[in-house]
Write an enzyme that holds these catalytic residues in place. Structure first.
Site, PDB file in Angstrom:
ATOM      1  N   HIS A   1       0.796  -1.226   0.000  1.00  0.00           N
ATOM      2  CA  HIS A   1       0.000   0.000   0.000  1.00  0.00           C
ATOM      3  C   HIS A   1       0.828   1.275   0.000  1.00  0.00           C
ATOM      4  O   HIS A   1       0.256   2.358   0.016  1.00  0.00           O
ATOM      5  CB  HIS A   1      -0.932   0.027   1.214  1.00  0.00           C
ATOM      6  CG  HIS A   1      -2.130  -0.861   1.074  1.00  0.00           C
ATOM      7  ND1 HIS A   1      -3.269  -0.478   0.389  1.00  0.00           N
ATOM      8  CD2 HIS A   1      -2.374  -2.107   1.522  1.00  0.00           C
ATOM      9  CE1 HIS A   1      -4.158  -1.452   0.437  1.00  0.00           C
ATOM     10  NE2 HIS A   1      -3.642  -2.458   1.107  1.00  0.00           N
TER      11      HIS A   1
ATOM     12  N   LYS B   1      -8.997  13.712   4.483  1.00  0.00           N
ATOM     13  CA  LYS B   1      -8.144  12.525   4.451  1.00  0.00           C
ATOM     14  C   LYS B   1      -7.125  12.654   5.584  1.00  0.00           C
ATOM     15  O   LYS B   1      -7.024  13.707   6.221  1.00  0.00           O
ATOM     16  CB  LYS B   1      -7.436  12.371   3.098  1.00  0.00           C
ATOM     17  CG  LYS B   1      -6.681  13.600   2.643  1.00  0.00           C
ATOM     18  CD  LYS B   1      -6.087  13.388   1.248  1.00  0.00           C
ATOM     19  CE  LYS B   1      -7.153  13.443   0.168  1.00  0.00           C
ATOM     20  NZ  LYS B   1      -7.224  12.241  -0.628  1.00  0.00           N
ATOM     21  N   ARG B   2      -6.418  11.599   5.821  1.00  0.00           N
ATOM     22  CA  ARG B   2      -5.360  11.628   6.818  1.00  0.00           C
ATOM     23  C   ARG B   2      -4.404  12.789   6.531  1.00  0.00           C
ATOM     24  O   ARG B   2      -4.079  13.047   5.377  1.00  0.00           O
ATOM     25  CB  ARG B   2      -4.626  10.283   6.790  1.00  0.00           C
ATOM     26  CG  ARG B   2      -3.505  10.100   7.778  1.00  0.00           C
ATOM     27  CD  ARG B   2      -3.081   8.625   7.801  1.00  0.00           C
ATOM     28  NE  ARG B   2      -2.776   8.109   6.471  1.00  0.00           N
ATOM     29  CZ  ARG B   2      -1.559   8.134   5.919  1.00  0.00           C
ATOM     30  NH1 ARG B   2      -0.543   8.655   6.580  1.00  0.00           N
ATOM     31  NH2 ARG B   2      -1.354   7.610   4.735  1.00  0.00           N
TER      32      ARG B   2
ATOM     33  N   LYS C   1       0.219  14.485   1.093  1.00  0.00           N
ATOM     34  CA  LYS C   1      -1.156  14.725   0.646  1.00  0.00           C
ATOM     35  C   LYS C   1      -1.425  16.210   0.412  1.00  0.00           C
ATOM     36  O   LYS C   1      -2.438  16.603  -0.138  1.00  0.00           O
ATOM     37  CB  LYS C   1      -2.150  14.144   1.656  1.00  0.00           C
ATOM     38  CG  LYS C   1      -2.079  12.612   1.732  1.00  0.00           C
ATOM     39  CD  LYS C   1      -3.036  12.050   2.764  1.00  0.00           C
ATOM     40  CE  LYS C   1      -2.894  10.537   2.913  1.00  0.00           C
ATOM     41  NZ  LYS C   1      -3.415   9.789   1.752  1.00  0.00           N
TER      42      LYS C   1
ATOM     43  N   THR D   1      -8.941   6.220  -2.288  1.00  0.00           N
ATOM     44  CA  THR D   1     -10.313   5.799  -2.625  1.00  0.00           C
ATOM     45  C   THR D   1     -11.321   6.916  -2.379  1.00  0.00           C
ATOM     46  O   THR D   1     -12.436   6.843  -2.886  1.00  0.00           O
ATOM     47  CB  THR D   1     -10.743   4.548  -1.827  1.00  0.00           C
ATOM     48  OG1 THR D   1     -10.588   4.795  -0.425  1.00  0.00           O
ATOM     49  CG2 THR D   1      -9.931   3.333  -2.232  1.00  0.00           C
TER      50      THR D   1
ATOM     51  N   LYS E   1     -15.026   7.866  -4.227  1.00  0.00           N
ATOM     52  CA  LYS E   1     -16.275   8.103  -3.501  1.00  0.00           C
ATOM     53  C   LYS E   1     -16.844   9.481  -3.813  1.00  0.00           C
ATOM     54  O   LYS E   1     -18.063   9.640  -3.965  1.00  0.00           O
ATOM     55  CB  LYS E   1     -16.032   7.943  -1.996  1.00  0.00           C
ATOM     56  CG  LYS E   1     -15.626   6.540  -1.598  1.00  0.00           C
ATOM     57  CD  LYS E   1     -14.932   6.517  -0.241  1.00  0.00           C
ATOM     58  CE  LYS E   1     -14.249   5.191   0.012  1.00  0.00           C
ATOM     59  NZ  LYS E   1     -13.338   5.230   1.166  1.00  0.00           N
TER      60      LYS E   1
END
Length: 834
Positions: free
Chosen positions: A369, A561-562, A567, A669, A673
């Site tokens: 991952h 998100k985290r 990110k 993901t 969504k």
């Protein structure tokens, strides 16, 4: 039993799927399971009664599912994951059972609201981010596709933490998700297994020349099973998520108690139960790292022992083990399964090394991952030597034999042996590379998006791919449409069903039919109304959670998100500041009103991520009080991001922020969504964004920034300071941070973030900034043509079908697991009881 027929007619109204049966079952549980009546019952009691009502209907199917698997001697998937981000299960289970409308009407007849009762349910504290939510989606799809499966994990007493924003910073408080119990779980104390730690290894040479190995003088912990039913959509298949809870082998020392040392009397109990106490203890300290390793081995050992126990019910030897057992390791956390299988096969069941290794490698498969070097787990050898001495010997032997193969393949290339070795000897201390164990000990290694899998083969594991041609493959992630459309967005689900029929939840490619209605005015207006309703719902929730009022007609631009540097939440908030300054200083700069939403947790030990949250909150506080611009720009940080909150966020989004540095996000993901719920993506060519772009079309997504290759090329010469000086507005925004504008009480608080960007900028925030701004202005332009935006949103939904987790699981099964689907009938009686 002599008269097993007594079981034929039990639970008549517990089985009923009609409104009256649901009402009777609900009242029965309130009285006889909870000992409450209509006068004393709380909302929590009524939720629990309704959950037990749903569970009753699952149990019949659950029992029949396990019976059928046993009779057919089915090959089973065993999914090992340290996380399962399940969310709330009540609505999801009613939908999967096909009785959502009946349950809703039954509650209305009693004077209750189903949604209000569902809100009483706590999110299961079994996960943190995308890894755990993916595992939950996979379990849903596996049951829907009628594949025999057990999920295995840990029954954490506390989740990672509940996030509270206090004084504009993240504060972690315990996530006490089991405070009121969990009506979905059933304790299985009869399934308990000893798990050994510490001790020493004793080797004895027997007269026949063989070597007997014993792990002795260990400290033992007991793993107790708790089972949760996982229902399939509109079928009778109910698989099992089995979670392990740690108990002391000797919970209470009476001698210490009698001597008055009451703390010592329960010390062993407390130490043992810490293993399943908290998800991801802080690994910044030695004790936290050791506890993490204990957690991983604990759930792996319990799971492997349980798998072998179940296999031996129908088999007398291990010849058929790979034909009956498919173990999938979700990331490296469960990779000790390889060493544990070898230990049990050799030490307990007396298999030869060669036979044990052949069975193990044909049984295990590994999903990678991440390619972030710091996220690829490496455990100190000295920690292994102390905690798991037997496994260290096994790992050394695996490595010795593996390096012998490497030396044959690459004759005389000691550098290649060093790079591929399971033992990393380059650091200050020897470390065990868990990803290398997983690769060597598995028959399949997969990435989770095309780009990620390509980078895995071309870069991180290039030499392993040469060693094992054909072992590496791609399985692009997916998300379950049952959770993320049927549950999360019921109004849009109903609209879609009215226009294209009701088969799409099991065949998401059916959504393509929506493109037939792009010129249908009534359809477009209904779609627009659904979005407006979802935005109104999120606006109300925003007011409740933050006290901030947002303009519902504004663009809802969302990044949840985290929190992590790659990110690039920093890129987003820096751009918000940039637009704010342009509004204030450039009269000709026009911007459509926009609400910038942020959400996500930072790991307790990740200081930079926590500082990013604090920075976002301080910028929000400043900008939201600026009366000259706060009708155009509003910034919101939604606290305690989790599945149940995500279900409110995704349906309301207009813009989905997927802006990670190219080459760093494995898949993602949330991008899927958001698109499923009609948001348009602004993103880099990273992770699954690339495949989403290929599906929805370049004109229906906003792509910016450097590619993976360009990031790699720039890295060696990159000077972020040049980009800082190049744009006066960007420089001024950052300089205001240096001057302490956003936190005058502590003016230097955010200097580390700005210095990091100017002097290092590993994730190229400044390098991509201009392209990001241009892309945001394109969004600004397109959104003003509401009809065009609406059609592009519908196209995103219509073309997102590839990203159903059903498709992902089907690929796993065809290429890796080779498990036969087994439909379950509850009408046909089995020949004899188990």
């Amino acid at each position: 039993m002599k008269n097993s027929s007594i079981f034929d007619n039990i639970g008549t109204f517990q089985k009923g799927m009609d409104i009256n049966s649901i009402e009777l079952s609900f009242a029965n549980h309130l009285a006889y399971s909870l000992s409450k009546d209509q006068f004393t019952a709380t909302m929590r009691d009524m939720y629990t009664s309704l959950a037990l009502t749903a569970r009753d209907r699952l149990v019949e199917r659950w029992i029949r599912t396990q019976q059928t698997y046993h009779y057919k001697d089915a090959k089973r998937i065993y999914y090992l994951s340290a996380e399962y981000l399940m969310g709330r299960m009540l609505i999801n289970n009613f939908i999967n059972l096909g009785i959502y409308d009946e349950a809703k009407k039954a509650m209305e007849d009693i004077g209750l609201n189903l949604d209000d009762l569902a809100a009483e349910e706590a999110d299961m504290g079994l996960g943190n981010g995308g890894l755990g939510r993916l595992a939950a989606c996979f379990l849903d799809s596996i049951s829907t596709l009628e594949l025999p499966c057990y999920g295995y994990g840990i029954r954490y007493e506390f989740g990672i933490f509940d996030q509270v924003i206090r004084h504009l910073r993240q504060v972690e408080v315990p996530e006490i998700w089991l405070k009121f119990g969990n009506p979905w779980e059933i304790a299985r104390p009869e399934y308990n297994f000893p798990v050994q730690f510490y001790g020493q290894v004793k080797e004895t040479h027997l007269p026949d020349g063989s070597l007997k190995t014993e792990w002795i003088e260990t400290t033992d912990v007991i793993g107790i099973a708790y089972d949760i039913p996982i229902s399939g959509y509109e079928n009778n298949n109910v698989n099992t998520l089995r979670l392990w809870s740690a108990r002391a082998s000797n919970e209470f020392d009476l001698n210490y108690f009698q001597e008055g040392d009451y703390i010592k009397a329960v010390e062993q109990k407390n130490i043992s139960e810490n293993i399943s106490k908290v998800l991801y203890p802080n690994d910044q300290i030695f004790e936290g790292r050791e506890l993490r390793l204990k957690q991983q081995y604990f759930f792996v050992s319990c799971s492997i022992q349980d798998i072998i126990r179940r296999y031996l019910v129908s088999q007398s030897n291990f010849d058929a083990f790979p034909d009956k057992v498919a173990i999938q390791m979700n990331d490296t956390h469960p990779s000790l399964a390889i060493a544990e299988l070898m230990r049990l096969f050799i030490d307990k069941y007396n298999l030869t090394w060669e036979t044990a290794w052949d069975i193990t490698t044909r049984t295990c498969a590994y999903t990678n991952h991440t390619l972030l070097s710091e996220a690829l787990e490496k455990w100190p050898v000295r920690m292994f030597e102390k905690l798991l001495p037997r496994h260290l010997k096994i790992i050394y032997e695996i490595n010795r034999r593996f390096l012998r193969d490497v030396s044959i393949r690459y004759i005389g290339d000691t550098e290649k042996e060093r790079q591929l070795s399971i033992i990393d000897e380059d650091a200050d201390e020897k470390r065990i590379r868990m990803a290398h164990i997983a690769i060597v000990g598995s028959h399949s290694v997969n990435g989770v998006a095309k780009l990620h899998s390509k980078l895995m083969i071309d870069r991180e594991f290039y030499d392993f791919n040469n060693m094992y041609p054909g072992k590496f493959n791609n399985k692009t992630n997916g998300m379950t449409p049952r959770r993320w459309l049927l549950v999360a967005n019921p109004d849009l689900s109903h609209l879609i069903t009215r226009y294209i029929g009701d088969t799409w939840p099991k065949d998401l490619s059916q959504l393509k039919k929506l493109e037939n209605f792009l010129e249908d005015t009534q359809f477009l207006n209904e779609w627009k109304n659904v979005k407006a309703k979802n935005k109104a719902r999120l606006a109300k929730l925003t007011k409740d959670l933050t006290g901030q009022t947002v303009l519902q007609e504004s663009i809802f631009d969302i990044q949840v998100k985290r929190i992590h540097e790659y990110k690039r939440q920093l890129l987003n908030i820096l751009h918000v500041m940039y637009c704010w300054l342009k509004l204030k200083e450039q009269p000709d700069f026009k911007m459509y009103p926009r609400t910038f939403y942020f959400g996500g947790k930072a790991a307790p030990g990740y200081a930079t991520a926590k500082l990013i949250i604090q920075f976002i909150c301080h910028v929000a506080e400043m900008l939201n009080r600026d009366d000259s611009t706060n009708k155009i720009i509003k910034v919101i940080f939604l606290p305690n991001y989790r599945v149940s909150l995500a279900e409110k966020i995704f349906p309301a989004a207009d813009v989905s922020e997927q802006i990670s540095t190219a080459g760093f996000e494995a898949s993602g993901t949330s991008n899927m969504k958001f698109a499923l719920n009609g948001a348009l993506t602004i993103g880099t060519l990273d992770g699954a964004n690339i495949e989403i772009m290929e599906e929805v079309g370049k004109e229906n997504i906003f792509i910016f920034g450097r590619t993976t290759e360009e990031v790699q090329t720039l890295a060696s010469t990159y000077n972020p300071r040049e980009y800082y000086y190049r744009d006066p507005i960007l420089k001024k925004a950052m300089d205001l941070v240096f001057k302490g504008l956003f936190n005058p009480e502590e003016p230097e608080l955010f200097h580390p973030l700005m210095n990091m960007l100017i002097n290092e900028d590993r994730f190229m925030v400044l390098a991509d900034f201009h392209a990001y701004h241009e892309c945001q202005m394109a969004i600004n332009h397109v959104y003003q043509d509401q009809n065009l935006w609406l059609k592009r949103a519908i196209i995103n939904v219509a073309r997102i079908g590839l990203f159903s987790s059903d498709r992902t699981i089907d690929e796993y099964n065809k290429d890796i697991w080779h498990v036969q689907p087994i439909p379950i009938s509850i009408e046909k009686k089995l020949v004899s009881p188990i």
